[in-house]
Design a protein around this motif. Structure first.
Motif, short mmCIF file in Angstrom:
data_model
loop_
_atom_site.label_atom_id
_atom_site.label_comp_id
_atom_site.label_asym_id
_atom_site.label_seq_id
_atom_site.Cartn_x
_atom_site.Cartn_y
_atom_site.Cartn_z
N PHE A 186 0.86 -1.18 0.00
CA PHE A 186 0.00 0.00 0.00
C PHE A 186 0.89 1.23 0.00
N GLY A 187 0.76 2.04 -1.03
CA GLY A 187 1.61 3.23 -1.18
C GLY A 187 1.03 4.43 -0.45
N GLY A 188 1.76 5.55 -0.58
CA GLY A 188 1.41 6.77 0.13
C GLY A 188 -0.02 7.21 -0.09
N ALA A 189 -0.51 7.12 -1.33
CA ALA A 189 -1.85 7.62 -1.62
C ALA A 189 -2.92 6.77 -0.92
N SER A 190 -2.64 5.49 -0.75
CA SER A 190 -3.66 4.59 -0.17
C SER A 190 -3.78 4.73 1.34
N GLY A 247 10.14 5.49 -17.08
CA GLY A 247 9.34 6.54 -16.46
C GLY A 247 7.87 6.28 -16.24
N ALA A 248 7.35 5.08 -16.53
CA ALA A 248 5.95 4.82 -16.19
C ALA A 248 5.90 4.66 -14.68
N LYS A 249 5.56 5.74 -14.01
CA LYS A 249 5.75 5.85 -12.56
C LYS A 249 4.88 4.90 -11.73
N VAL A 250 3.99 4.19 -12.39
CA VAL A 250 3.04 3.38 -11.63
C VAL A 250 3.73 2.23 -10.88
N ARG A 296 13.97 6.67 -4.16
CA ARG A 296 12.61 7.19 -4.07
C ARG A 296 11.62 6.23 -4.74
N GLU A 297 10.48 6.15 -4.18
CA GLU A 297 9.38 5.30 -4.66
C GLU A 297 9.71 3.81 -4.51
N GLY A 298 10.67 3.51 -3.63
CA GLY A 298 11.18 2.14 -3.58
C GLY A 298 10.33 1.11 -2.85
N SER A 299 9.15 1.49 -2.36
CA SER A 299 8.36 0.51 -1.61
C SER A 299 7.83 -0.64 -2.47
N ASP A 300 7.55 -0.35 -3.74
CA ASP A 300 7.13 -1.45 -4.63
C ASP A 300 8.26 -2.48 -4.67
N TYR A 301 9.48 -1.98 -4.73
CA TYR A 301 10.65 -2.87 -4.79
C TYR A 301 10.76 -3.70 -3.51
N TRP A 357 -1.40 -1.80 -4.56
CA TRP A 357 -2.71 -1.13 -4.57
C TRP A 357 -2.49 0.35 -4.86
N LYS A 358 -3.07 0.81 -5.97
CA LYS A 358 -2.80 2.16 -6.47
C LYS A 358 -4.09 2.97 -6.63
N ASP A 359 -3.91 4.25 -6.97
CA ASP A 359 -5.08 5.12 -7.18
C ASP A 359 -5.55 5.10 -8.63
N VAL A 360 -5.05 4.12 -9.40
CA VAL A 360 -5.47 3.95 -10.80
C VAL A 360 -6.00 2.52 -10.95
N PRO A 361 -6.82 2.26 -11.98
CA PRO A 361 -7.41 0.92 -12.10
C PRO A 361 -6.41 -0.18 -12.44
N GLY A 362 -5.20 0.20 -12.86
CA GLY A 362 -4.18 -0.78 -13.24
C GLY A 362 -3.11 -0.02 -14.01
N VAL A 363 -2.33 -0.75 -14.81
CA VAL A 363 -1.35 -0.07 -15.67
C VAL A 363 -2.11 0.46 -16.88
N LEU A 364 -1.94 1.72 -17.15
CA LEU A 364 -2.65 2.37 -18.25
C LEU A 364 -1.67 2.62 -19.39
N THR A 365 -2.22 2.99 -20.54
CA THR A 365 -1.34 3.20 -21.70
C THR A 365 -0.46 4.44 -21.54
N ASP A 379 0.39 7.93 -18.41
CA ASP A 379 0.05 8.53 -17.12
C ASP A 379 -1.21 9.39 -17.27
N PRO A 380 -2.28 9.07 -16.55
CA PRO A 380 -3.52 9.85 -16.70
C PRO A 380 -3.37 11.29 -16.23
N ARG A 381 -2.30 11.59 -15.49
CA ARG A 381 -2.10 12.99 -15.10
C ARG A 381 -1.58 13.82 -16.27
P1 ADP Z 1 2.02 4.89 -4.72
O1 ADP Z 1 0.89 5.50 -3.95
O2 ADP Z 1 2.05 3.41 -4.62
O3 ADP Z 1 3.35 5.53 -4.44
P2 ADP Z 1 2.37 6.12 -7.27
O4 ADP Z 1 1.82 7.49 -7.09
O5 ADP Z 1 3.84 5.95 -7.24
O6 ADP Z 1 1.67 5.16 -6.23
O7 ADP Z 1 1.85 5.49 -8.64
C1 ADP Z 1 0.55 5.72 -9.10
C2 ADP Z 1 0.55 6.86 -10.11
O8 ADP Z 1 1.34 6.50 -11.23
C3 ADP Z 1 -0.79 7.14 -10.71
O9 ADP Z 1 -1.53 8.04 -9.91
C4 ADP Z 1 -0.47 7.69 -12.10
O10 ADP Z 1 -0.59 9.10 -12.14
C5 ADP Z 1 0.99 7.35 -12.30
N1 ADP Z 1 1.27 6.68 -13.57
C6 ADP Z 1 2.30 6.97 -14.42
N2 ADP Z 1 2.29 6.20 -15.49
C7 ADP Z 1 1.22 5.38 -15.36
C8 ADP Z 1 0.69 4.33 -16.16
N3 ADP Z 1 1.25 3.97 -17.34
N4 ADP Z 1 -0.40 3.68 -15.71
C9 ADP Z 1 -0.98 4.00 -14.53
N5 ADP Z 1 -0.53 5.00 -13.74
C10 ADP Z 1 0.56 5.69 -14.13
#
Ligand code: ADP
Ligand code: ASP
Ligand code: MG
Length: 460
Positions: A31-35, A282-285, A225-230, A247-255, A257-259
């Motif tokens: 569970f990451g920061g957002a969750s 750089g796909a930050k998910v 940074r962001e190393g908790s997934d690791y 567990w993320k704030d997006v439905p899964g891996v998207l094509t 970054d929705p931001r």
């Molecule tokens: P965590 O809360 O686990 O640290 P992150 O914020 O690191 O989660 O990762 C989730 C974010 O990654 C999403 O909110 C989204 O903006 C971003 N992101 C970047 N690329 C993608 C992608 N290809 N698919 C889904 N999310 C992506």
């Protein structure tokens, strides 16, 4: 409406919802920061976990919300002696105490545990700043995960989900390169197998921190940074997990970054290879280091939404897909280093070897490179003062020009129209293509303001 998915991409998939037939028992959740950003979010996590109460489960948590960024400011203020460090820390503490007030009665033992953990930062601030910035950084910033894990563990326990707290530093051994500790695998595997199964055998969950480890001298390190997934992947590897879920704030891996882009689409299944390529650029998910340990043991990785936990998410596994839609990853904060010989001699192998050794020594991440007769151009992540230090170290032998504030676009399975759209409003400084990958280093055309772009479709 532009749609850029190839029709067959969606049709050519097996129907099964579980893409990994092998059944082992242990699950690892992260569970990451957002969750866990506030009390309501932590309650939601407990709600999700109610459905797994009978499973052997290791839970990894990050710091809450943006705590790590705030702790970085404390480190900076202490290092620069701005006099603001205590006040910045106070704000972080208050945020945590307010959240705890919403979850626990005032006499709960978690207050003392959290307080004792924050005190460790106060001790550091009471001393003059340490000479080794990265060392000091790790000792301070790691507290984010230490306190969040205390809070979430206590709350799960209160919610009828027995959960034991584990110090990740007793498991994950790293080298002593602070801020980017490299895992010492043999010791880490031994530690995990010695400590975790007996805890799980008592029943209930085991909860630990992402992002942190320890040196052989018991100094705290962080994994980047962001190393908790690791971290979750490290535990999954060591304990031969059946599956890992982030567990993320997006439905899964998207094509994409929705931001940054509109019209993004969820990818239901990805191969490890696709995932590693996308995340490296750089796909930050998902943190890029996450994939290798999982691939090495064929452990499937699920990316699921904590907002809609019943959604299927994305499954990343061995299963090869041969048809993917165009996928875009954007890496910000890039620096392009234009390196040339001072005496017009060719950039020969011995120069390359010298430059690469230096790059490896300084752990610069190279994202793209090109060389010509007398020059060598390299695009790297522009982190802190690393690039300046690198330029300083090679300047007696080479002339270096640095272009900063750039972006790296990586497009997998590109279509020419996609590229045309992506280039709009950009100056392309370096570009490279292979049959499935296109990369370009770009900067904004000065007059254009950055805004949300439509994700380019193959049809334009
Ligand atoms: P965590 O809360 O686990 O640290 P992150 O914020 O690191 O989660 O990762 C989730 C974010 O990654 C999403 O909110 C989204 O903006 C971003 N992101 C970047 N690329 C993608 C992608 N290809 N698919 C889904 N999310 C992506
Ligand atoms: N809290 C750390 C960070 O923000 C690690 C993580 O969230 O994965 O970088
Ligand atoms: Mg993250």
């Amino acid at each position: 409406m532009p749609h850029f998915l190839h029709r067959n991409y969606r049709e050519g998939r097996p129907a099964s919802s579980d893409c990994h037939p092998m059944k082992k028992t242990l699950k690892v959740f992260k569970f990451g920061g957002a969750s866990i950003k506030d009390a309501a979010a932590i309650k939601n996590v407990a709600q999700i976990l109610q459905s797994y109460s009978d499973d052997p489960l290791v839970i990894i948590v990050s710091a809450m919300g943006k705590t790590t960024n705030l702790l970085e400011k404390v480190v900076e203020a202490h290092a620069k002696k701005t006099g603001q460090a205590y006040a910045l820390l106070e704000d972080i503490k208050n945020g945590h105490y307010q959240l705890m007030d919403e979850l626990f009665p005032r006499n709960h033992e978690v207050y003392a545990l959290v307080n004792d953990t924050f005190v460790e930062i106060e001790w550091i601030l009471d001393e003059p700043p340490h000479d080794n910035y990265d060392f000091m950084y790790d000792q301070i910033v790691s507290v984010g995960e230490l306190v969040s894990s205390r809070i979430v563990q206590a709350y799960l326990h209160e919610s009828g989900l027995p959960t034991q707290w584990l110090d990740a530093r007793d498991v994950i051994l790293t080298d002593d390169i602070f801020r980017e500790g490299w895992v010492q695998w043999d010791e880490t595997v031994d530690n995990a197998r010695r400590l975790v199964p007996p805890m799980l055998a008592k029943g209930g969950f085991v909860l630990t921190q992402g992002f942190i480890g320890s040196t052989t001298e018991n100094f705290t390190t962080t994994l980047g940074r962001e190393g908790s997934d690791y971290t979750a992947a490290i535990f999954s590897f060591c304990l031969d997990a059946e599956r890992m879920t982030i567990w993320k704030d997006v439905p899964g891996v998207l094509t994409a970054d929705p931001r940054l882009f509109e019209n993004v689409v969820k990818i239901d299944r990805l191969s490890y290879k696709e995932a590693i390529e996308m995340t490296y650029y750089g796909a930050k998910v998902i943190h890029p280091k996450t994939i290798k340990p999982l691939q090495n043991k064929s452990i499937p990785l699920y990316v699921k939404s904590f907002i809609d936990p019943s959604g299927e998410g994305t499954c990343i596994s061995d299963e090869a897909e041969d048809l993917y839609p165009p996928m875009v990853a954007v890496e910000m904060n890039q620096a392009l280093l234009l390196i040339s010989t001072r005496d017009f001699s060719f950039v020969a192998e011995h120069h390359m070897s010298y430059l690469f050794n230096m790059i490896a020594e300084m752990r610069l991440q190279v994202n793209m490179l090109q060389n010509s007769a007398i020059s060598f151009n390299v695009c790297v992540n522009d982190i802190d003062d690393k690039v300046d230090r690198f330029a300083e170290r090679i300047q007696d032998k080479f002339k270096v020009i640095i272009d900063r504030g750039l972006e790296l676009y990586t497009v997998r399975h590109y279509h020419p129209d996609v590229l045309v759209n992506l280039r709009r409003g950009k100056i392309v400084l370096m570009e490279e293509r292979t049959s499935e990958n296109m990369q370009m280093v770009v900067k904004d055309v000065p007059v254009m303001r950055r805004r949300l772009q439509p994700l380019p479709s193959a049809k334009g």
